[in-house]
Design a protein around this motif. Structure first.
Motif, mmCIF file in Angstrom:
data_model
loop_
_atom_site.group_PDB
_atom_site.id
_atom_site.type_symbol
_atom_site.label_atom_id
_atom_site.label_comp_id
_atom_site.label_asym_id
_atom_site.label_seq_id
_atom_site.Cartn_x
_atom_site.Cartn_y
_atom_site.Cartn_z
ATOM 1 N N SER A 58 5.281 -32.295 8.791
ATOM 2 C CA SER A 58 5.469 -31.123 7.924
ATOM 3 C C SER A 58 5.369 -31.486 6.452
ATOM 4 O O SER A 58 5.444 -32.654 6.070
ATOM 5 C CB SER A 58 6.833 -30.476 8.201
ATOM 6 O OG SER A 58 6.969 -30.137 9.564
ATOM 7 N N THR A 59 5.228 -30.454 5.631
ATOM 8 C CA THR A 59 5.245 -30.577 4.170
ATOM 9 C C THR A 59 6.179 -29.520 3.609
ATOM 10 O O THR A 59 6.183 -28.375 4.073
ATOM 11 C CB THR A 59 3.834 -30.382 3.580
ATOM 12 O OG1 THR A 59 2.938 -31.327 4.162
ATOM 13 C CG2 THR A 59 3.843 -30.575 2.068
ATOM 14 N N LEU A 60 6.961 -29.908 2.617
ATOM 15 C CA LEU A 60 7.884 -28.977 1.969
ATOM 16 C C LEU A 60 7.334 -28.568 0.614
ATOM 17 O O LEU A 60 6.954 -29.428 -0.191
ATOM 18 C CB LEU A 60 9.263 -29.610 1.802
ATOM 19 C CG LEU A 60 10.337 -28.685 1.253
ATOM 20 C CD1 LEU A 60 10.716 -27.617 2.275
ATOM 21 C CD2 LEU A 60 11.572 -29.469 0.831
ATOM 22 N N PHE A 61 7.283 -27.259 0.360
ATOM 23 C CA PHE A 61 6.742 -26.705 -0.877
ATOM 24 C C PHE A 61 7.796 -25.877 -1.600
ATOM 25 O O PHE A 61 8.750 -25.380 -0.994
ATOM 26 C CB PHE A 61 5.555 -25.769 -0.582
ATOM 27 C CG PHE A 61 4.385 -26.417 0.089
ATOM 28 C CD1 PHE A 61 3.337 -26.922 -0.658
ATOM 29 C CD2 PHE A 61 4.321 -26.508 1.472
ATOM 30 C CE1 PHE A 61 2.241 -27.508 -0.027
ATOM 31 C CE2 PHE A 61 3.240 -27.096 2.104
ATOM 32 C CZ PHE A 61 2.195 -27.600 1.348
ATOM 33 N N VAL A 62 7.586 -25.705 -2.906
ATOM 34 C CA VAL A 62 8.231 -24.631 -3.656
ATOM 35 C C VAL A 62 7.211 -23.504 -3.757
ATOM 36 O O VAL A 62 6.061 -23.729 -4.153
ATOM 37 C CB VAL A 62 8.641 -25.069 -5.074
ATOM 38 C CG1 VAL A 62 9.219 -23.887 -5.853
ATOM 39 C CG2 VAL A 62 9.663 -26.196 -5.009
ATOM 40 N N VAL A 63 7.612 -22.291 -3.381
ATOM 41 C CA VAL A 63 6.702 -21.147 -3.444
ATOM 42 C C VAL A 63 7.380 -20.000 -4.179
ATOM 43 O O VAL A 63 8.611 -19.910 -4.223
ATOM 44 C CB VAL A 63 6.279 -20.673 -2.025
ATOM 45 C CG1 VAL A 63 5.534 -21.771 -1.300
ATOM 46 C CG2 VAL A 63 7.493 -20.216 -1.208
ATOM 47 N N GLU A 64 6.572 -19.152 -4.765
ATOM 48 C CA GLU A 64 7.104 -17.907 -5.320
ATOM 49 C C GLU A 64 7.245 -16.898 -4.187
ATOM 50 O O GLU A 64 6.382 -16.819 -3.303
ATOM 51 C CB GLU A 64 6.181 -17.376 -6.409
ATOM 52 C CG GLU A 64 6.143 -18.249 -7.655
ATOM 53 C CD GLU A 64 5.350 -17.613 -8.791
ATOM 54 O OE1 GLU A 64 5.081 -16.378 -8.718
ATOM 55 O OE2 GLU A 64 5.002 -18.342 -9.733
ATOM 56 N N ALA A 65 8.324 -16.137 -4.227
ATOM 57 C CA ALA A 65 8.568 -15.166 -3.162
ATOM 58 C C ALA A 65 7.433 -14.160 -3.054
ATOM 59 O O ALA A 65 7.143 -13.654 -1.972
ATOM 60 C CB ALA A 65 9.892 -14.452 -3.409
ATOM 61 N N ALA A 66 6.772 -13.894 -4.170
ATOM 62 C CA ALA A 66 5.673 -12.934 -4.163
ATOM 63 C C ALA A 66 4.404 -13.508 -3.534
ATOM 64 O O ALA A 66 3.485 -12.762 -3.200
ATOM 65 C CB ALA A 66 5.374 -12.475 -5.590
ATOM 66 N N ALA A 120 9.594 -23.692 1.194
ATOM 67 C CA ALA A 120 8.815 -23.382 2.387
ATOM 68 C C ALA A 120 8.473 -24.673 3.112
ATOM 69 O O ALA A 120 7.895 -25.591 2.517
ATOM 70 C CB ALA A 120 7.542 -22.639 2.017
ATOM 71 N N LEU A 121 8.831 -24.753 4.381
ATOM 72 C CA LEU A 121 8.480 -25.896 5.220
ATOM 73 C C LEU A 121 7.298 -25.501 6.094
ATOM 74 O O LEU A 121 7.384 -24.560 6.880
ATOM 75 C CB LEU A 121 9.669 -26.297 6.091
ATOM 76 C CG LEU A 121 9.486 -27.563 6.939
ATOM 77 C CD1 LEU A 121 9.349 -28.799 6.048
ATOM 78 C CD2 LEU A 121 10.639 -27.734 7.910
#
Length: 227
Positions: A58-66, A120-121
């Motif tokens: 897996s990879t963990l990201f920071v994402v915008e909710a939009a 987000a994973l």
């Protein structure tokens, strides 16, 4: 002459003090947890990888909710699903998990003020059942909408003694975020990917240091003049 010099120095000290007092206050956490990630000022958070567990790579990201499937801000990536020699499919850094393109176990991200984010994973081709490969720290972004991550105060590792928290404050100390990737039928173990988060300590600007020096030096000279 002494009075004039003292007045000048006092003015410098007061002016510098006022400048420092006018600096922005420490950012406040509006939300950091299962309802989203939101700050009222630009805030840099430092993330440390703790461990992963399971067969998924897996990879963990920071994402915008939009835009929750945007993969442009990765924090940590599993270069292999788990450590070759580890029991129970455990992954550690830097053996199998690192910051992308490096051997580091620490990454940081600056959250913009008033923009809602989530962690987000993503499990790639090993899509967890009922998802498109993503699970989120924000409950509402999951399909179906439910809890796929818990937020704990301090550094917490499995086995857990309780169900965890819905939110915490990385400006007050370390926070643990633990994901369940749904890989074993949504087993709710919350140990598949574990990180910590804490506000990055800021380094004073040069102008601030100069101001502090002026205040200290001016007050010292004033005391000498008064003697």
């Amino acid at each position: 002459m002494y009075l004039k010099t003292t007045s000048t120095l006092l003015g410098l000290a007061v002016g510098s003090a006022l400048t420092l007092s006018a600096m922005p206050a420490k950012a406040a956490t509006v939300e950091f947890g299962n309802n989203g990630i939101l700050f009222d000022e630009d805030t840099t958070i430092e993330f440390d990888f703790i461990r992963s567990q399971g067969l998924f790579q897996s990879t963990l990201f920071v994402v915008e909710a939009a835009n929750p499937t945007d993969m442009s801000n990765p924090l940590f990536v599993e270069n292999a699903p788990f450590d070759d020699t580890s029991p129970d499919f455990i992954g550690t850094c830097p053996t199998s998990v690192t910051v992308p393109g490096s051997s580091s176990c620490t990454n940081e991200f600056t959250f913009k003020a008033d923009v809602e984010y989530s962690l987000a994973l993503f499990s790639g081709e090993n899509n967890p059942a009922g998802t498109d490969g993503f699970v989120y720290s924000t409950d509402a972004l999951n399909t179906p909408a439910n809890r796929q991550a818990f937020v704990f105060d301090g550094v917490v590792l499995p086995p857990y003694t309780g169900p965890g928290e819905g939110s915490s404050d990385p400006l007050l100390g370390k926070v643990t975020i633990a994901f369940d990737d749904k890989g074993a039928g949504n087993d709710g173990d919350f140990q598949d990917f574990i990180i910590t988060a804490m506000e990055k300590e800021s380094i004073p600007e040069p102008a601030t240091l100069v101001g502090l020096g002026l205040v200290a030096g001016s007050l010292t000279l004033i005391r000498r003049r008064q003697r």
